[in-house]
Enzyme design. Structure first.
Site, short mmCIF file in Angstrom:
data_model
loop_
_atom_site.label_atom_id
_atom_site.label_comp_id
_atom_site.label_asym_id
_atom_site.label_seq_id
_atom_site.Cartn_x
_atom_site.Cartn_y
_atom_site.Cartn_z
N GLY A 46 6.66 5.05 6.14
CA GLY A 46 5.80 3.88 6.36
C GLY A 46 6.70 2.71 6.69
CB ALA A 47 6.67 0.32 9.53
CD GLN A 204 2.52 11.36 7.66
OE1 GLN A 204 1.74 12.15 8.19
NE2 GLN A 204 3.71 11.10 8.16
CG ASP A 245 5.54 3.29 12.45
OD1 ASP A 245 4.37 3.70 12.46
OD2 ASP A 245 6.33 3.49 11.51
O1 MRU Z 1 6.08 8.87 9.93
P1 MRU Z 1 5.57 7.86 8.94
O2 MRU Z 1 4.77 8.48 7.84
O3 MRU Z 1 6.64 6.93 8.45
O4 MRU Z 1 4.55 6.99 9.81
C1 MRU Z 1 3.89 5.91 9.19
C2 MRU Z 1 2.90 5.27 10.07
O5 MRU Z 1 2.73 5.61 11.22
C3 MRU Z 1 2.17 4.10 9.49
O6 MRU Z 1 0.89 4.00 10.04
C4 MRU Z 1 2.95 2.82 9.80
O7 MRU Z 1 4.28 2.94 9.41
C5 MRU Z 1 2.36 1.65 9.15
S1 MRU Z 1 2.66 1.70 7.42
C6 MRU Z 1 2.06 0.36 6.67
#
Ligand code: MRU
Length: 353
Positions: A46-47, A204, A245
């Site tokens: 998650g970013a 997720q 992201d």
């Molecule tokens: O591959 P991930 O699980 O890190 O991807 C996360 C996402 O795509 C989320 O939607 C994004 O990071 C926003 S998190 C607040």
């Protein structure tokens, strides 16, 4: 209360998200390479959370330095390179390393290494604290936008919202970006239920968002990613909201693969589709989404499901982790400073003034 990440007495703690919801394992480490591995393998993800962990990973790297001041600059450069090589798309990671570099540039020459490291720890803690506050601010602005945009629908019923991937506490350390808005809107009585798309291949949505919603007693339904257009056609979804992201200066948004398909379907049925992300997720240095680096992950993430082989090992696979939704499919971008609706190229820049 979910404890996604902590940093105490030189030790990084994190909930290993790979095995949720079936196994809750809290890892503690002082090894910066283990922290990098946690980012790479999506044990933390998650970013905003990637940004928080990246800041703490730099601190762990500093703590394991035992050379002198003269040799430190080259150690620091390679430490930053290693952290930055962990995942390419979430710009929060680079936002965090840029913060750490700023502290280094401002204080290396005039301070002892001990003093410098103390300042870097404070900077990492501030990134963490800021992201928690950002979530509360996004929740406030997001709920205001829902009140305005969906006022007609709200006169007759509560809303059903579609979301994708996980954007809650697990992804931010705070209440969440998109999921923070949803949680807040639910508390205000605006939401009937949440529809969470599974988010193949690492699930997720099915594993993590469902887990968070269950803990908060928020009614939800999980669907396969490919169901969303059909549910929209049946009038079962009132709006969509997801995280990001990386957002380009014109509002084009990279988010978990599958986001774009939901957005296109939403536009066919004139269903508002929003992004919620802190300003730390906006990359104002790039003009549009074509310049966002998109992570490609291993073929085995598709060929196996939780360790079980479901395709032959020789099956050729293309596994993009993210896609880019062009700005015309996005009704509004909710940030911690304000919600921006349209005119992204002009409006997003003002957030940096
Ligand atoms: O591959 P991930 O699980 O890190 O991807 C996360 C996402 O795509 C989320 O939607 C994004 O990071 C926003 S998190 C607040």
């Amino acid at each position: 209360m979910i404890d996604a990440v902590s940093f105490e007495n030189g030790t990084l703690g994190y909930l290993d998200q790979r095995f949720l919801p079936l196994k809750e394992e809290y890892i503690r480490t002082q090894d910066y390479r283990q922290a990098i591995e946690a980012i790479k393998t999506l044990a933390v993800r998650g970013a905003p959370l990637i940004g928080i962990v990246a800041g703490y990973t730099v601190v762990l790297g500093l703590n394991s330095y035992n050379g002198n001041k003269e040799a430190f600059p080259s150690y620091f450069d390679s430490l930053i390179d290693e952290v930055e090589a962990s995942r390419p798309t979430a710009v929060n990671l680079f936002f965090a390393t840029a913060r750490m570099k700023e502290v280094y540039d401002a204080h290396f020459a005039s301070n002892s290494l001990e003093e410098l490291f103390a300042r870097m720890l404070a900077a990492a803690k501030k990134i963490h604290a800021d992201e928690i506050v950002n979530c509360d601010n996004m929740a406030r602005h997001g709920v205001e936008l829902i009140h305005q945009d969906l006022a007609e629908t709200l006169k007759t019923k509560k809303l059903t919202v579609l979301t994708h991937c996980n954007t809650g506490t697990l992804a931010t350390g705070g209440s969440g970006t998109a999921l923070g808005v949803i949680k807040h809107a639910w508390k205000e009585g605006l939401i009937e239920k949440v529809i969470t798309a599974e988010s193949r291949p690492l699930l997720q949505g099915l594993r993590l968002t469902a887990w968070e919603l269950e803990k908060e007693n928020i009614p939800f339904l999980s669907i396969s990613d490919s169901s969303s257009a059909f549910l929209m056609q049946k009038g079962m979804i009132n709006f969509g909201i997801v995280g990001a992201d990386r957002i380009a200066a014109n509002g084009d948004t990279a988010n978990k693969i599958g986001t774009f398909a939901h957005a296109v379907s939403a536009s066919v049925y004139n269903i508002p589709y929003y992004i919620a992300a802190p300003v730390s997720t906006i990359d104002i240095t790039i003009d549009d989404g074509s310049q966002i680096p998109i992570e490609e992950r291993s073929a085995d993430e598709l060929r196996t499901i939780f360790g079980t082989q479901v395709a032959t090992p020789s099956t050729p696979v293309l596994n993009y982790a993210f896609d880019v939704t062009p700005n015309q499919y996005i009704r509004g971008i909710v940030t911690d400073k304000k919600a921006v609706v349209g005119s992204y190229s002009e409006e997003l820049r003002t957030l940096f003034d």
